[in-house]
Write an enzyme that holds these catalytic residues in place. Structure first.
Site: not given
Length: 389
Positions: A134, A140-141, A243, A284, A368
């Site tokens: 969490g 707030h990303g 992490c 091609q 991430e």
């Protein structure tokens, strides 16, 4: 398909026997437990997460790069190859393993007390307990330093947790969460059993990406935690960011697995699909697309392998992981989209994995750390100037 895309440069020769054995073991798991069902999981927006966790735990894939406490203690390269094969099945399956091992378990392993490690890690390694991480909040990303969740000390010891977290993988099925919150001493981490009074869990539905993954929202309404819920070695925002670096490393490999699955499926399709009296593979323009995609896939594999060797030597730095995630996810998404064009209308059918992988990779591109965040990390590394504020 005459030649495997990764065989052009004989990349298999760069792996040792143990690494190849890990890759082959995970490939069999995906063939047996994921591929026959994943299109249906994606269609329904649900996957048997607990059964998959146990299957991965039985094979030592949960926290596989950690040592002790029931963890396999494998190499970084072996872990990367496992992520590659898992995401070749589906990004949601790799996310399950990444969040469990590289986020929730790693946080406890790296920053927890000996008691916390002994209490939680063996069950998590076996897949008996599922964890989540969490950190992200609805408002707030990319800026976790602005988190609003707070943990306040209470008289007699313990903590009162208030706030919420959003877009949390595994949350709807998790038994515990590693939650990051503001305290009087700065950002701290807490191990929070999700059956505590005041904890709310809501599954996020209506997703058009990562549909074979459980995603949720966590809310904490004056949740009372014992003093020993605090991760004693986690001090400041650097702890959760470390992490994330662990998880991003797995993505460097995993995204390539999705690209590889798209490319091999498309090569097989083009060999048998006839247009204008000849196979698509004989045109091609189609061959030019295949050549470019194979080159990018191999370059990405070499980059991932180099980062893995650095990690195993204890020399991998966060900025290097940012370079890997930025490149490999971006190129994997481009490969998935390009493969879709070769299949034409069939490319949007659930009978083929292309659109599923492409949709999943849109999420992988964001979580991430977005591409823009990783560009700024690399920009700061190159110039010595921070452009974050």
């Amino acid at each position: 398909m005459r030649t495997d895309p990764l065989a052009l440069l004989d990349l298999d020769s760069l792996l040792d026997d143990e690494e190849r054995a890990t890759r082959d073991m995970v490939r069999r798991l995906v063939a047996e437990r994921v591929r026959p069902e994943v299109a249906d999981w994606y269609e329904r927006g649900a996957a048997p997460v607990r059964q998959l966790a146990v299957a991965c735990g039985e094979r030592g894939l949960l926290g596989m790069h950690l040592r002790g406490y029931g963890c396999a203690g494998g190499s970084a390269v072996a872990y990367g190859l496992a992520c590659f094969e898992l995401e070749a099945g589906d990004s949601g399956v790799r996310s399950l393993v990444s969040v469990q091992g590289s986020l929730a378990m790693y946080a406890i392993w790296r920053y927890g007390s000996e008691e916390q490690k002994r209490r939680w890690l063996p069950g998590m390694a076996a897949g008996e307990w599922i964890g989540c991480f969490g950190l992200t909040e609805a408002d707030h990303g990319s800026d976790p330093a602005s988190m609003a969740t707070r943990a306040t000390p209470v008289d007699g010891g313990g903590w009162l947790l208030r706030g919420g977290k959003m877009w949390i993988t595994n949350a709807p099925v998790a038994d515990l969460a590693v939650v990051w919150a503001r305290t009087p001493d700065g950002v701290s981490g807490f191990v929070v059993p999700l059956d505590r009074p005041g904890v709310g869990v809501r599954e996020v539905t209506g997703k058009l990406s990562l549909r074979a993954s459980a995603t949720g929202e966590l809310t904490f309404d004056d949740v009372l935690l014992e003093a020993d819920a605090l991760l004693p070695e986690a001090r400041g925002l650097k702890a959760p960011l470390s992490c994330l670096t662990e998880a991003r490393y797995g993505i460097v490999w995993g995204a390539l697995g999705a690209a590889y699955d798209c490319l091999t499926a498309t090569l097989r399709y083009a060999a048998t699909r006839t247009q204008f009296g000849r196979p698509l593979a004989g045109f091609q323009l189609t061959q030019a697309k295949f050549a470019d995609m194979a080159v990018e896939l191999q370059k990405g594999f070499l980059l991932a392998l180099h980062l893995g060797r650095l990690a195993d030597a204890g020399r991998l730095r966060p900025a290097q992981v940012s370079a890997g995630k930025l490149n490999n996810v971006r190129e994997a998404l481009a490969i998935a989209r390009q493969c879709r064009t070769i299949l034409g209308a069939n490319g949007v059918s659930g009978a083929y994995p292309l659109m599923r992988h492409a949709n999943n990779l849109e999420s992988v591109l964001t979580y991430e750390g977005t591409s823009e965040i990783h560009q700024l990390v690399l920009g700061q590394e190159l110039t010595g100037e921070s452009a974050f504020a």
